[in-house]
Write an enzyme that holds these catalytic residues in place. Structure first.
Site: not given
Lengths: 264, 277
Positions: A41-43, A145
């Site tokens: 997922r996008t951090l 996300n």
């Protein structure tokens, strides 16, 4: 179930597919147990675009953005088009993660393709595209996300002008003038003072250039290479890249620490 | 002559290239009470005959609102009709939610037709026994479609389905060329007159029919009894005389109608099977 609904057709956008299952990270004191979960997922964003500024004017929408893609504090890419036409009626500008913007363009491509394939005299206008994007962004945010972008969606359909914005957490609204990122702090105040309903094309461009110049001076991720896009009933035109004239001989710039020796 | 051998399964073709189960499903539509639809450039009117199981019960609902800009009138197995209306409402509301914009009626009708087609190609399913008159508005104007149990759909200026619909169709065929430019009031009047044709001599009262309208700047809604009665009063000034004329026209239709029911066997004489309306 054999029915195909629009929801199911848009499944890719919301992220339901074999590879993209999201596993909840488990923490046990020694760090996250299932590390693959986090890498999925996008951090944080990596290659980002800075502000987009857009206004409604007499004949439609004007949108401006520079062509920079920063890699952290490095101004790494200098030829990124951050505004794209969507179908016949809409224009999408984005700031934030460039790869997520490209992903969004792919979703919209599929959406417009299916819409065109109907070939039935109906077409998705800017309001519909804006709402679709709001759903996509909000759904991704709910799954932790997000698509790390702030999007500006403008368009004209049947004489009606439309200008809206969607953020990465799904906040969405319409207005006569919108901006993303630094543009909110530096450009919007100018627009609040100087925007009018019946701006001509030239006046609109001048107003946008004024905003972009301030951003160029004050936003360190801005570069001096910008494009202005025009959206009217006839269609979209994105200008060739050009630069703004800047003036650096202000006394304060030549000797900035004259009033406070030792400071910068 | 091979009908009985090839009509058990919906997935069995006859030697002459027909699917009898599908055709039987279309017969069910013809057994239901009449439903009529007409459209002009800007409005669509759906009307139907109210039929009640008995004097004690209320009448079946045959016209459903799908959305502000789409309505549907059904004939045949009303239970199937209800399920399909629910599907249409679901599709419409999902589209509105995602795009904040009304679902174009042409696209809804295709999805409905595709759903019906599935039931003609699965051995564990049966075709829907209901015909749907879908009226709606989209960017390109007002539309009226007819969806068949076979999975086909057609666009019409005006159409009638259900029992004794032939009389209504004859009336509509005479007048349909004027519908496109018709005013809203004239369209409603024509719908009620078409209903009258299917009644074959019964008195035309507002309690016997349901009429719904939708148009540009006018969301789907039902007309109340008063309004309908007023329209009826404009042309039914002398009920007895009008009835005689109506009866004369409807007479030739009665014979083929009875023959149709006789062939079906199960439905028997005038009594309609409980599940059909």
């Amino acid at each position: 179930r054999e029915e195909t609904s629009d929801r199911e057709r848009g499944r890719g956008a919301i992220g339901v597919s074999e590879k993209m299952t999201f596993t909840i990270p488990i923490e046990n004191g020694n760090g996250v147990k299932n590390a693959e979960a986090d890498s999925q997922r996008t951090l944080y964003p990596y290659v980002t675009g800075t502000s987009v500024v857009a206004i409604k004017y007499k004949d439609g929408i004007l949108m401006a953005s520079d062509m920079g893609g920063s890699y952290g504090s490095t101004l790494r890419y200098k030829n990124i088009e951050r505004m794209k036409a969507i179908g016949k009626h809409s224009l999408l500008g984005a700031s934030g993660e460039i790869s997520d913007f490209q992903e969004i363009l792919r979703y919209l491509d599929e959406l417009m393709l299916n819409d065109n394939m109907w070939d039935d005299g109906n077409s998705l206008g800017p309001k519909e595209v804006h709402n679709y994007l709001t759903r996509v962004m909000y759904n991704r945010r709910n799954k932790f996300n997000p698509l790390w972008n702030t999007l500006v969606l403008g368009g004209v359909k049947n004489g009606e002008k439309y200008l809206g914005m969607v953020s990465m957490i799904g906040v969405s609204f319409e207005d006569n003038h919108v901006a993303t990122g630094f543009g909110n702090h530096l450009a919007r105040p100018i627009l609040r003072d100087e925007w009018r309903e019946d701006l001509s094309f030239e006046e609109g461009v001048k107003l946008l250039e004024k905003c972009m110049r301030v951003l160029l001076y004050r936003d360190r991720s801005a570069i001096n290479k910008l494009q202005i896009a025009k959206m009217t009933e006839e269609g979209v035109t994105v200008s060739e890249p050009y630069s703004l004239k800047t003036f650096w001989d202000f006394k304060a710039f030549t000797n900035p620490t004259v009033g406070a020796e030792g400071s910068w | 002559m091979f009908r009985n051998q090839y009509d058990t399964d919906v997935t069995t073709w006859s030697p002459t290239g027909r699917l009898f189960q599908v055709e039987y499903a279309m017969e069910a539509v013809k057994q239901g009470s009449a439903a009529i639809g007409l459209r002009s450039r800007s409005h669509v009117v759906l009307a139907c005959v109210n039929k009640a199981q008995s004097e004690l019960s209320s009448h079946q609902r045959k016209i459903f609102k799908v959305d502000d800009h789409i309505g549907v009138a059904i004939a045949g197995l009303t239970a199937d009709g209800r399920v399909l209306s629910r599907y249409m409402r679901s599709e419409s509301i999902n589209h509105s939610f995602t795009y904040e914009s009304p679902l174009p009626v042409g696209r809804l009708v295709v999805r409905l037709a595709d759903k019906a087609q599935v039931c003609t190609q699965r051995s564990w399913k049966r075709p829907y026994g209901v015909g749907l008159l879908v009226g709606g508005l989209d960017e390109s104007g007002a539309h009226l479609y007819y969806n068949c149990p076979s999975g086909n759909y057609f666009e019409y200026q005006a159409f009638a389905i259900g029992s004794r619909s032939q009389a209504a169709k004859t009336y509509l065929e005479r007048r349909f060329e004027s519908f496109q430019e018709s005013s809203r009031e004239d369209l409603i009047k024509d719908a009620i007159m078409a209903i009258r044709e299917t009644l074959q001599g019964e008195t035309l009262k507002s309690s016997i029919c349901t009429v719904s309208v939708l148009g540009v700047d006018e969301p789907f809604h039902f007309l109340d009894q008063e309004t309908i009665q007023k329209v009826i009063d404009t042309f039914e000034k002398v009920p007895e005389e009008e009835e005689d004329a109506g009866e004369g026209e409807a007479e030739p239709e009665a014979a083929p109608g009875a023959a149709g029911t006789g062939e079906q066997g199960g439905s028997g004489d005038q009594d309609v099977a409980p599940m059909e309306m």
